[in-house]
Motif scaffolding. Structure first.
Motif, PDB file in Angstrom:
ATOM      1  N   PHE A 118     -33.360  14.209 -18.058  1.00 55.46           N
ATOM      2  CA  PHE A 118     -32.418  12.906 -18.964  1.00 55.46           C
ATOM      3  C   PHE A 118     -31.215  14.002 -18.904  1.00 55.46           C
ATOM      4  CE2 PHE A 118     -36.626  13.096 -21.764  1.00 55.46           C
ATOM      5  CZ  PHE A 118     -36.900  12.177 -21.342  1.00 55.46           C
ATOM      6  N   THR A 119     -29.993  12.506 -19.287  1.00 58.16           N
ATOM      7  CA  THR A 119     -28.673  12.492 -19.493  1.00 58.16           C
ATOM      8  C   THR A 119     -27.847  12.968 -20.908  1.00 58.16           C
ATOM      9  OG1 THR A 119     -27.973  10.670 -18.693  1.00 58.16           O
ATOM     10  CG2 THR A 119     -28.768  11.464 -16.587  1.00 58.16           C
ATOM     11  N   ALA A 120     -26.711  12.993 -20.415  1.00 58.87           N
ATOM     12  CA  ALA A 120     -25.891  12.758 -22.051  1.00 58.87           C
ATOM     13  C   ALA A 120     -25.439  11.358 -22.384  1.00 58.87           C
ATOM     14  CB  ALA A 120     -24.272  13.400 -21.850  1.00 58.87           C
ATOM     15  N   ASP A 121     -25.780  10.857 -20.898  1.00 58.48           N
ATOM     16  CA  ASP A 121     -25.748   9.392 -21.638  1.00 58.48           C
ATOM     17  C   ASP A 121     -27.683   9.215 -22.700  1.00 58.48           C
ATOM     18  OD1 ASP A 121     -23.381   8.789 -20.366  1.00 58.48           O
ATOM     19  OD2 ASP A 121     -24.040   8.164 -18.924  1.00 58.48           O
ATOM     20  N   ASP A 122     -27.856   8.889 -21.935  1.00 61.18           N
ATOM     21  CA  ASP A 122     -29.222   9.214 -22.676  1.00 61.18           C
ATOM     22  C   ASP A 122     -29.576   9.450 -23.687  1.00 61.18           C
ATOM     23  OD1 ASP A 122     -31.313   7.993 -20.336  1.00 61.18           O
ATOM     24  OD2 ASP A 122     -30.995   9.691 -19.605  1.00 61.18           O
ATOM     25  N   TYR A 123     -28.887  10.182 -24.167  1.00 64.96           N
ATOM     26  CA  TYR A 123     -28.572  11.874 -25.496  1.00 64.96           C
ATOM     27  C   TYR A 123     -27.967  10.357 -26.228  1.00 64.96           C
ATOM     28  CZ  TYR A 123     -31.959  14.837 -23.922  1.00 64.96           C
ATOM     29  OH  TYR A 123     -33.498  16.346 -23.789  1.00 64.96           O
TER      30      TYR A 123
ATOM     31  N   LEU B 206     -34.574  16.826 -33.287  1.00 66.71           N
ATOM     32  CA  LEU B 206     -33.140  17.390 -32.408  1.00 66.71           C
ATOM     33  C   LEU B 206     -33.240  17.303 -31.297  1.00 66.71           C
ATOM     34  CD1 LEU B 206     -30.722  18.092 -33.732  1.00 66.71           C
ATOM     35  CD2 LEU B 206     -31.401  20.600 -33.371  1.00 66.71           C
ATOM     36  N   VAL B 207     -34.660  17.983 -30.770  1.00 63.18           N
ATOM     37  CA  VAL B 207     -34.787  17.939 -29.680  1.00 63.18           C
ATOM     38  C   VAL B 207     -34.331  15.862 -28.227  1.00 63.18           C
ATOM     39  CG1 VAL B 207     -36.379  18.566 -27.369  1.00 63.18           C
ATOM     40  CG2 VAL B 207     -35.773  19.905 -29.194  1.00 63.18           C
ATOM     41  N   TRP B 208     -35.430  15.864 -29.195  1.00 62.18           N
ATOM     42  CA  TRP B 208     -35.502  14.577 -28.847  1.00 62.18           C
ATOM     43  C   TRP B 208     -33.397  13.677 -28.966  1.00 62.18           C
ATOM     44  CZ3 TRP B 208     -34.812   9.126 -31.125  1.00 62.18           C
ATOM     45  CH2 TRP B 208     -34.766   8.175 -30.171  1.00 62.18           C
ATOM     46  N   LEU B 209     -32.838  14.261 -29.762  1.00 57.58           N
ATOM     47  CA  LEU B 209     -32.315  13.133 -30.020  1.00 57.58           C
ATOM     48  C   LEU B 209     -31.098  13.933 -29.314  1.00 57.58           C
ATOM     49  CD1 LEU B 209     -31.836  12.716 -34.283  1.00 57.58           C
ATOM     50  CD2 LEU B 209     -31.506  10.902 -32.006  1.00 57.58           C
ATOM     51  N   THR B 210     -31.025  14.630 -28.647  1.00 58.14           N
ATOM     52  CA  THR B 210     -29.456  16.011 -28.512  1.00 58.14           C
ATOM     53  C   THR B 210     -30.061  17.145 -27.283  1.00 58.14           C
ATOM     54  OG1 THR B 210     -30.061  17.956 -29.830  1.00 58.14           O
ATOM     55  CG2 THR B 210     -28.904  16.126 -30.399  1.00 58.14           C
ATOM     56  N   GLY B 211     -31.472  17.579 -26.665  1.00 58.55           N
ATOM     57  CA  GLY B 211     -31.535  18.359 -25.645  1.00 58.55           C
ATOM     58  C   GLY B 211     -31.437  19.145 -26.269  1.00 58.55           C
ATOM     59  N   TYR B 212     -31.137  19.647 -27.021  1.00 58.88           N
ATOM     60  CA  TYR B 212     -30.507  21.369 -28.387  1.00 58.88           C
ATOM     61  C   TYR B 212     -31.859  21.702 -28.367  1.00 58.88           C
ATOM     62  CZ  TYR B 212     -29.072  25.248 -30.612  1.00 58.88           C
ATOM     63  OH  TYR B 212     -28.893  26.185 -31.137  1.00 58.88           O
ATOM     64  N   ALA B 213     -32.305  22.706 -28.231  1.00 55.63           N
ATOM     65  CA  ALA B 213     -33.705  23.928 -29.593  1.00 55.63           C
ATOM     66  C   ALA B 213     -33.362  24.592 -29.317  1.00 55.63           C
ATOM     67  CB  ALA B 213     -35.044  23.305 -28.513  1.00 55.63           C
ATOM     68  N   PRO B 214     -32.670  25.267 -30.688  1.00 52.81           N
ATOM     69  CA  PRO B 214     -32.505  26.700 -31.274  1.00 52.81           C
ATOM     70  C   PRO B 214     -33.202  28.030 -30.536  1.00 52.81           C
ATOM     71  CG  PRO B 214     -31.944  25.059 -33.396  1.00 52.81           C
ATOM     72  CD  PRO B 214     -33.084  24.786 -31.760  1.00 52.81           C
TER      73      PRO B 214
ATOM     74  N   ASP C  29     -24.984  28.467 -27.390  1.00 55.14           N
ATOM     75  CA  ASP C  29     -26.389  28.045 -26.575  1.00 55.14           C
ATOM     76  C   ASP C  29     -26.101  26.451 -27.077  1.00 55.14           C
ATOM     77  OD1 ASP C  29     -27.166  30.440 -25.589  1.00 55.14           O
ATOM     78  OD2 ASP C  29     -27.567  30.606 -27.910  1.00 55.14           O
ATOM     79  N   ALA C  30     -25.638  25.357 -27.802  1.00 56.91           N
ATOM     80  CA  ALA C  30     -25.388  24.729 -28.269  1.00 56.91           C
ATOM     81  C   ALA C  30     -24.827  23.850 -27.426  1.00 56.91           C
ATOM     82  CB  ALA C  30     -25.216  24.442 -29.570  1.00 56.91           C
ATOM     83  N   ALA C  31     -23.642  24.055 -26.866  1.00 63.29           N
ATOM     84  CA  ALA C  31     -22.933  23.722 -25.786  1.00 63.29           C
ATOM     85  C   ALA C  31     -23.634  23.232 -24.406  1.00 63.29           C
ATOM     86  CB  ALA C  31     -21.883  24.562 -25.901  1.00 63.29           C
ATOM     87  N   LYS C  32     -24.172  24.205 -24.711  1.00 61.64           N
ATOM     88  CA  LYS C  32     -24.740  23.903 -22.846  1.00 61.64           C
ATOM     89  C   LYS C  32     -26.005  23.101 -22.947  1.00 61.64           C
ATOM     90  CE  LYS C  32     -24.494  28.501 -22.246  1.00 61.64           C
ATOM     91  NZ  LYS C  32     -25.232  30.354 -22.116  1.00 61.64           N
ATOM     92  N   ALA C  33     -26.490  22.695 -24.488  1.00 59.73           N
ATOM     93  CA  ALA C  33     -27.100  21.482 -24.480  1.00 59.73           C
ATOM     94  C   ALA C  33     -27.220  20.427 -23.251  1.00 59.73           C
ATOM     95  CB  ALA C  33     -28.040  21.079 -26.222  1.00 59.73           C
ATOM     96  N   THR C  34     -27.662  19.543 -23.008  1.00 61.55           N
ATOM     97  CA  THR C  34     -27.381  18.049 -22.042  1.00 61.55           C
ATOM     98  C   THR C  34     -27.007  17.224 -22.875  1.00 61.55           C
ATOM     99  OG1 THR C  34     -29.446  19.119 -21.015  1.00 61.55           O
ATOM    100  CG2 THR C  34     -28.462  16.697 -20.808  1.00 61.55           C
ATOM    101  N   GLY C  35     -27.196  17.312 -24.201  1.00 63.10           N
ATOM    102  CA  GLY C  35     -26.659  16.317 -24.919  1.00 63.10           C
ATOM    103  C   GLY C  35     -25.487  16.810 -25.471  1.00 63.10           C
ATOM    104  N   ALA C  36     -25.022  18.014 -25.389  1.00 65.38           N
ATOM    105  CA  ALA C  36     -23.347  18.400 -25.752  1.00 65.38           C
ATOM    106  C   ALA C  36     -22.993  17.623 -25.767  1.00 65.38           C
ATOM    107  CB  ALA C  36     -23.398  19.946 -25.865  1.00 65.38           C
ATOM    108  N   PRO C  37     -22.247  16.759 -24.756  1.00 66.54           N
ATOM    109  CA  PRO C  37     -20.870  16.084 -24.325  1.00 66.54           C
ATOM    110  C   PRO C  37     -21.027  15.148 -25.004  1.00 66.54           C
ATOM    111  CG  PRO C  37     -22.213  16.911 -22.134  1.00 66.54           C
ATOM    112  CD  PRO C  37     -22.460  17.428 -23.175  1.00 66.54           C
ATOM    113  N   ALA C  38     -21.977  14.413 -25.829  1.00 61.96           N
ATOM    114  CA  ALA C  38     -22.499  13.071 -26.499  1.00 61.96           C
ATOM    115  C   ALA C  38     -21.778  13.680 -28.293  1.00 61.96           C
ATOM    116  CB  ALA C  38     -23.168  12.580 -26.211  1.00 61.96           C
ATOM    117  N   LEU C  39     -21.709  14.781 -28.079  1.00 59.15           N
ATOM    118  CA  LEU C  39     -21.496  15.152 -29.809  1.00 59.15           C
ATOM    119  C   LEU C  39     -19.995  16.080 -29.815  1.00 59.15           C
ATOM    120  CD1 LEU C  39     -22.667  17.871 -30.580  1.00 59.15           C
ATOM    121  CD2 LEU C  39     -24.491  16.588 -30.110  1.00 59.15           C
TER     122      LEU C  39
END
Length: 375
Positions: A9-14, A41-49, A78-88
């Motif tokens: 999945f990409t940032a655009d997907d999230y 949260l994982v489904w929406l952003t790719g981020y798992a704390p 760590d949050a900034a490294k999530a795949t979806g981070a560029p979208a938020l």
């Protein structure tokens, strides 16, 4: 089933998922969504704390606003490294400051918010104290279908998870059963799921003989005997998406009655599957499977719903149960798993994961539904 590995999945997907979730919230009359750490949260952003802690982490989605993830400062890298981070946008807070005031500034003066089911009560109470005009509804109540319809990439992952569970069954049917404990066979199931790519094993039910009459027996110290019917139900997560399948095997030759009950459940499972098509209410899948068992005089021995949704968790909406009028939509994935349970004697369950197609349904499990004889 596909043999290739789906693209990640990409940032655009999230971004698209978060936009869809915000629109769904608006359509449901909610002021927004508050998403705590967990599968949503994982489904929406790719981020798992890294771990669930008492420090507030919360994704804030609201119609017409950019998504914001409130995180503790020490976890922001760590949050900034999530795949979806560029979208938020990340909004961090430091120890000694009030994270609820930080979050409240993103919510306006109040309103009704959908909240992920596993949010901590202390965090909701903290927000409510700062925003006394706010109220909350669980996402299962407010937006039960949020994750229910899978896109093409998700369906590939679901199919791969189902194929891995099928390979597990093909292997487990060749191991010795008689003279071993349920726990031993359960450990074999868990090892096989991991061997075939599962990162998480959620359950390995091995219910032999009279234990098979308990649908959620899991495993125990009972030694499996020659002549036992054995319910096997196992699954978990592979590449973030769930598997869940059940087959019932017999140690040695079964009796005529055991064959009849197994054939009955197989017929009911087939009826439930054939009821799947777009626009049909979820309850119709339950009704179709249940009618077969009831007509044979065993209605009182089918004691659970016919199915549950599956995706980034192994149990989620929609549910195939009487009273659920949600229509089936292409891309939904759920189990079809009728059973018959004879107290003190044995049980039978047969389960496939099914996805709704444009004109019917497709099974994501392909192992035989005939009664398998094991040693």
């Amino acid at each position: 089933m596909t043999g290739s590995t789906p693209a990640p999945f990409t940032a655009d997907d999230y971004r698209a998922r978060m936009e869809r979730a915000a629109r769904a919230a608006d359509d449901a009359g909610l002021a927004g969504l508050l998403v705590a750490p967990g599968p949503d949260l994982v489904w929406l952003t790719g981020y798992a704390p890294p771990a669930a802690t008492e420090r507030l982490t919360l994704l804030v989605l609201a119609p017409g606003r950019d998504p914001v993830l409130v995180v503790p400062t020490l976890e922001a890298p760590d949050a900034a490294k999530a795949t979806g981070a560029p979208a938020l946008t990340l909004r961090d807070w430091t120890d000694g400051t009030d994270p609820y005031t930080t979050t409240a500034a993103l919510l306006g003066t109040g309103g009704r918010y959908g909240v992920s089911d596993n949010a901590w009560a202390m965090h909701l109470l903290g927000l409510q104290k700062v925003l006394p005009g706010s109220s909350y509804a669980s996402l299962t109540e407010a937006l039960p279908m949020l994750r229910a319809v899978k896109d093409a990439a998700e369906l590939e992952l679901m199919a791969a998870a189902g194929a891995a569970a099928d390979r597990t069954f093909e292997e487990i049917r060749n191991v010795p059963f008689a003279g071993r404990t349920e726990s031993d066979v359960g450990a074999d199931l868990a090892d096989l799921l991991r061997r075939f790519g599962h990162s998480q094993v959620d359950f390995t039910i091995v219910a032999s003989g009279p234990n098979g009459a308990d649908p959620h027996h899991e495993v125990g110290d009972r030694v499996i005997e020659h002549g036992d019917m054995v319910v096997l139900d196992f699954g978990g997560l592979k590449d973030g998406y769930g598997s869940d399948t059940s087959r019932t095997v017999h140690v040695g030759e079964p009796t005529d009655e055991e064959r009849r009950i197994h054939d009955l459940v197989r017929e009911a499972q087939e009826a439930g599957f054939r009821a799947v098509r777009p626009g049909v209410a979820c309850q119709e899948v339950d009704r179709a499977a249940r009618a077969v068992i009831a007509d044979a005089g065993h209605g009182a021995h089918f004691i659970h719903r016919t199915g549950h949704g599956i995706g980034v968790t192994t149990h989620e909406p929609p549910y195939m149960i009487e009273g659920e009028e949600q229509p089936l939509v292409p891309g939904m994935c759920f189990s079809v798993e009728p059973g018959v349970y004879l107290p003190g004697r044995f049980g039978v369950r047969i389960e496939d994961i099914v996805t709704v197609t444009e004109d019917g349904g497709r099974r994501l499990n392909d192992t035989t539904r005939e009664l398998v004889i094991v040693d």
